[in-house]
Design an enzyme around this catalytic site. Structure first.
Site, mmCIF file in Angstrom:
data_model
loop_
_atom_site.group_PDB
_atom_site.id
_atom_site.type_symbol
_atom_site.label_atom_id
_atom_site.label_comp_id
_atom_site.label_asym_id
_atom_site.label_seq_id
_atom_site.Cartn_x
_atom_site.Cartn_y
_atom_site.Cartn_z
ATOM 1 N N GLY A 142 47.640 40.521 41.433
ATOM 2 C CA GLY A 142 46.648 39.547 41.436
ATOM 3 C C GLY A 142 45.310 40.215 41.254
ATOM 4 O O GLY A 142 44.795 41.270 41.647
ATOM 5 N N CYS A 143 44.189 39.318 40.599
ATOM 6 C CA CYS A 143 43.012 39.765 40.373
ATOM 7 C C CYS A 143 42.307 40.185 41.830
ATOM 8 O O CYS A 143 41.790 41.172 41.868
ATOM 9 C CB CYS A 143 42.085 38.905 39.690
ATOM 10 S SG CYS A 143 42.171 37.076 40.427
#
Length: 327
Positions: A142-143
């Site tokens: 995930g970012c």
């Protein structure tokens, strides 16, 4: 040349992935999936694709069924979890559907029971700078997790584990292309708001790699793209800057900035790079490790291409957006 099929190309991460694959010297697109655009040409997604060497869109099911050396999934978490991965070729999943080892955690953090809990152990967590292993099935990080782990991964054994507080800020594309009230212009412009406080789904994947949890508070910025994570920690006596500089000395993607230089979103937006700054708090004795990245670049599509490169035996940086001096 390796053949690539993209499933879910009409979303933000799908479009960014498509753009990188089209410019990659070793990859050839053989299928581009989108249920909403099936049967149409590239210009239906973006007029700039009118002259691109791009096959017409097909349904996501057809793209998934197309024989390819690489299949890239750019779907929602629940949709990706429900799919049967192709039996052959490399699969990179940009959703969170295969990041967590504990299947029970999906109900708590993602709001659904994982339909294939027994398969989770087959997926490698694809943060290339910190996880040397690769495999046929790769879960793209995930970012927020990417920025936080890049900042903390090399120093995880040199800090007080109970001291870590992360302040995260992201552009609105991190929420995806689907319409929702929280991403309407009236809610985002001239506003900064925290969201999913104490309950963000990237926290368990951060804890999974670090070996301990962190306190993360994400905020939505009135920007299209870019993410910055300020990690506030207490050293156990080690020189944290030296550890980070040593960890990324050979990296062409992650830069540890000189002392006194702050990471900036403007320098990483539209790139696949990440910048890290290290600052000592003279009042408390704590240290701030700050990482900036593009949430659609290093935080999503750029990371996916790094994972594809590694799985195919290419140099990590082939096809990435790394050069140039953007204004």
């Amino acid at each position: 040349m390796a053949d690539v099929a993209i499933v879910g190309a009409a979303g933000y991460t799908g479009q960014e992935t498509l753009d990188r694959v089209l410019r990659h010297p070793e990859l050839t697109l053989v299928a581009v999936g989108s249920d909403s655009l099936a049967g149409q040409g590239g210009a239906a997604l973006d007029p700039r694709l009118a002259q691109a060497d791009l096959p017409a869109f097909v349904t996501n099911a057809d793209a998934l069924a197309t024989p390819a050396d690489v299949t890239i999934l750019c779907l929602s978490h629940e949709a990706a979890a429900a799919l049967d991965a192709p039996d052959e070729g490399i699969v990179v999943d940009l959703s969170g559907a295969h990041r967590l080892h504990d299947a029970a955690a999906y109900e708590r953090w993602y709001g659904f029971a994982h339909p294939r809990p027994g398969s989770l152990g087959e997926w490698v967590y694809g943060l290339t700078e910190l996880v040397p292993e690769t495999g046929r099935l790769v879960a793209n990080p995930g970012c927020y997790a990417t920025a936080t782990l890049l900042a903390l991964g090399p120093i995880k054994d040199a800090i007080d584990r109970d001291s870590v507080v992360v302040d995260g800020l992201s552009g609105m594309t991190g929420a995806g292309r689907s319409l929702k009230a929280s991403s309407h212009a009236g809610a985002v412009l001239e506003n900064v708001a925290p969201y999913r406080v104490g309950a963000h789904q990237h926290v368990p994947e951060i804890a999974q790699l670090l070996g301990f949890p962190v306190s993360l508070t994400p905020h939505l910025l009135p920007l299209r793209r870019g993410l910055i994570a300020t990690c506030n920690v207490r050293s156990n006596g080690s020189d944290l800057r030296s550890l980070l500089e040593e960890a990324y000395a050979g990296s062409e993607v992650v830069t540890v900035l000189p002392e006194g230089v702050s990471p900036e979103l403007a320098r990483v937006q539209n790139t696949d790079r990440a910048e890290i700054g290290v600052f000592d708090d003279r009042f408390t004795g704590r240290t701030m490790v700050i990482c900036a990245e593009d949430n659609l670049g290093k935080g999503a599509a750029g990371q996916a291409i790094q994972n594809v490169n590694r799985a195919l035996g290419f140099e990590d940086t082939v096809g990435l957006r790394l050069g140039g001096v953007l204004v």
